[in-house]
Design a protein around this motif. Structure first.
Motif, PDB file in Angstrom:
ATOM      1  N   VAL A  71      16.611 -40.260 -66.680  1.00 54.80           N
ATOM      2  CA  VAL A  71      15.485 -41.179 -66.527  1.00 54.80           C
ATOM      3  C   VAL A  71      14.218 -40.419 -66.869  1.00 54.80           C
ATOM      4  CG1 VAL A  71      14.206 -42.672 -64.949  1.00 54.80           C
ATOM      5  CG2 VAL A  71      16.698 -42.473 -64.740  1.00 54.80           C
ATOM      6  N   THR A  72      13.517 -40.854 -67.925  1.00 48.99           N
ATOM      7  CA  THR A  72      12.332 -40.143 -68.399  1.00 48.99           C
ATOM      8  C   THR A  72      11.057 -40.773 -67.849  1.00 48.99           C
ATOM      9  OG1 THR A  72      12.207 -41.509 -70.392  1.00 48.99           O
ATOM     10  CG2 THR A  72      13.515 -39.492 -70.522  1.00 48.99           C
ATOM     11  N   ASP A  73      10.029 -39.939 -67.817  1.00 43.57           N
ATOM     12  CA  ASP A  73       8.694 -40.391 -67.426  1.00 43.57           C
ATOM     13  C   ASP A  73       7.767 -40.072 -68.589  1.00 43.57           C
ATOM     14  OD1 ASP A  73       6.386 -41.180 -66.250  1.00 43.57           O
ATOM     15  OD2 ASP A  73       6.406 -39.698 -64.634  1.00 43.57           O
ATOM     16  N   GLY A  74       7.743 -40.970 -69.574  1.00 43.26           N
ATOM     17  CA  GLY A  74       7.011 -40.682 -70.801  1.00 43.26           C
ATOM     18  C   GLY A  74       7.749 -39.627 -71.601  1.00 43.26           C
ATOM     19  N   PHE A  75       7.015 -38.678 -72.212  1.00 43.44           N
ATOM     20  CA  PHE A  75       7.610 -37.611 -73.014  1.00 43.44           C
ATOM     21  C   PHE A  75       7.424 -36.242 -72.369  1.00 43.44           C
ATOM     22  CE2 PHE A  75       6.258 -40.851 -76.206  1.00 43.44           C
ATOM     23  CZ  PHE A  75       7.526 -41.270 -76.568  1.00 43.44           C
ATOM     24  N   THR A  76       7.042 -36.224 -71.090  1.00 38.18           N
ATOM     25  CA  THR A  76       6.714 -34.944 -70.465  1.00 38.18           C
ATOM     26  C   THR A  76       7.646 -34.547 -69.325  1.00 38.18           C
ATOM     27  OG1 THR A  76       5.139 -36.076 -69.009  1.00 38.18           O
ATOM     28  CG2 THR A  76       4.276 -35.129 -71.060  1.00 38.18           C
ATOM     29  N   SER A  77       8.435 -35.456 -68.800  1.00 44.48           N
ATOM     30  CA  SER A  77       9.325 -35.094 -67.694  1.00 44.48           C
ATOM     31  C   SER A  77      10.498 -36.058 -67.636  1.00 44.48           C
ATOM     32  CB  SER A  77       8.569 -35.098 -66.361  1.00 44.48           C
ATOM     33  OG  SER A  77       8.138 -36.408 -66.035  1.00 44.48           O
ATOM     34  N   PHE A  78      11.560 -35.629 -66.959  1.00 52.06           N
ATOM     35  CA  PHE A  78      12.732 -36.490 -66.793  1.00 52.06           C
ATOM     36  C   PHE A  78      13.483 -36.071 -65.530  1.00 52.06           C
ATOM     37  CE2 PHE A  78      14.411 -32.865 -69.110  1.00 52.06           C
ATOM     38  CZ  PHE A  78      15.662 -32.656 -68.534  1.00 52.06           C
TER      39      PHE A  78
END
Length: 411
Positions: free
Chosen positions: A108-115
């Motif tokens: 599950v990603t949070d934008g392109f900066t974390s998952f």
């Protein structure tokens, strides 16, 4: 020569008729056959039913901001061992699917900066987070380049450009030869410990029989010692040939089922010249220690004292084993310690072979090492025969080292 022949045949026959010796050999052969044929049997059983086999596990992809479609393609291309599916952002739904076993894992990603990586039981070999981090990093870079004015095609082309390279090995391939070296030193270690103790025990057992006094006075000690040691060497060699030969034949019969296991294939594809060196150092290394074990076994006053008596020789061999093992593990086979150990007869069987397999050793050094080892085998065998003749006639209190030395030189 006639005495040696009789003693050799008698001792060798004892090994071949020993139920434990034969039983252990057969058990190992059966186990190896079972292991090598397991993929073939498993494939035959798996293909016998109507249920589909080889189905890929499922991985779910979701984004907190609802951008699953943008990242799905990259994750699907990276995780080829999974059936990647894009779903909406619903953590409870995702966790339920994983716990029930319908889905193996989820990202599950949070934008392109974390998952966040969701998995039920995390394996120690799980590398999904590392792969996902690389994918996310590339997505972040592409997105940043697009924001800076580059087209999506140009940004993807820059990041996906593949650098070509070739490797030309002028010496040896250490990674490949590491397996041969490890197998050889481990086999030599086990055989010397096992058969060395066996030789010492046999000598001590015979010493308890008063008939040994007649045998020692009627047969040359050199014939007796060399007959016992060489028969044990041949028995051990035949046992290893039976075990490794079974493994080699079984592997080649099932080679197509082991193609993905490069480590297993590398062990059985040993170069012929390396196999020759392995046999030379294996046989000479076994002989020099077997002579020592036999000599020390003859000085033990009781069978119960064998372990204590042979402890110095065992410690020397363990020290040699540890030196070589740590050197090949640390990729430091050309250290000063290893070079020195290559010419010391008690360490050279493992040290020189390790250097030959994992480095480039001048031919003259190999010749010198083998020559010193061969001469030492003959010398140690001759002295061991003298000690054997003296030791089997000494009963009661274990003889002191000074007494043995004086008796040997007088004999």
């Amino acid at each position: 020569m006639k005495q040696f022949s009789k003693i050799f045949k008698f001792e060798f026959k004892n090994y071949l008729t020993n139920k434990v010796f034969v039983g252990v050999t057969l058990v190992f052969m059966v186990l190896i056959i079972g292991v090598m044929f397991f993929p073939r049997i498993s494939d035959a059983i798996g293909s016998g039913g109507d249920a589909p086999s080889g189905e890929l596990p499922t991985m779910l992809i979701a984004d907190k901001n609802g951008n699953e479609a943008l990242i799905y393609e990259s994750f699907a291309a990276a995780f080829t061992d999974y059936k990647v599916q894009s779903v909406g952002y619903d953590i409870d739904f995702i966790k339920e699917k994983i716990i029930s076993g319908e889905v193996q894992c989820a990202i599950v990603t949070d934008g392109f900066t974390s998952f966040t990586y969701y998995v039920n039981n995390l394996s120690m070999y799980d590398v999904n987070t590392a792969i996902a981090s690389e994918v996310m990093q590339n997505l972040y870079r592409v997105n940043s380049m697009i924001g800076g004015g580059l087209s999506p095609e140009d940004a993807s082309g820059i990041l996906s450009y593949q650098i070509s390279s070739t490797t030309e090995t002028l010496g040896v391939d250490q990674m490949q030869n590491y397996f041969y070296t490890y197998v050889m030193i481990m086999a030599l270690y086990m055989v010397i410990i096992l058969y060395g103790q066996m030789v010492a025990t046999n000598v001590a057992t015979e010493k308890s029989s008063r008939a040994m006094e007649l045998l020692v006075t009627s047969a040359k000690p050199v014939s007796m010692m060399f007959g016992k040691v060489l028969s044990s060497c041949l028995a051990g060699f035949l046992q290893l040939v039976a075990i490794f030969g079974t493994a080699f034949i079984s592997f080649n019969l099932n080679r197509s089922y082991w193609e993905s296991e490069e480590m297993i294939g590398a062990i059985f594809d040993i170069p012929p010249e390396l196999l020759v060196y392995m046999l030379i150092f294996f046989v000479l290394g076994f002989l020099i220690y077997a002579f020592l074990y036999g000599a020390i076994g003859s000085t033990a006053s009781k069978l119960e004292d064998i372990n204590t008596s042979v402890m110095p020789v065992t410690l020397v061999y363990i020290a040699a084993f540890m030196i070589v093992l740590f050197s090949i593990t640390d990729n430091n086979v050309d250290s000063t310690l290893m070079k020195a150990s290559s010419f010391i007869p008690f360490t050279s069987p493992m040290a020189m072979f390790a250097r030959i397999a994992m480095s480039t050793v001048p031919t003259h050094e190999i010749v010198i090492s083998i020559a010193l080892l061969a001469l030492s085998v003959v010398g140690v065998g001759y002295v061991s025969a003298k000690i054997y003749r003296t030791g089997v006639l000494l009963y009661g209190t274990p003889p002191k080292l000074g007494t043995i030395i004086k008796t040997v030189f007088k004999a």
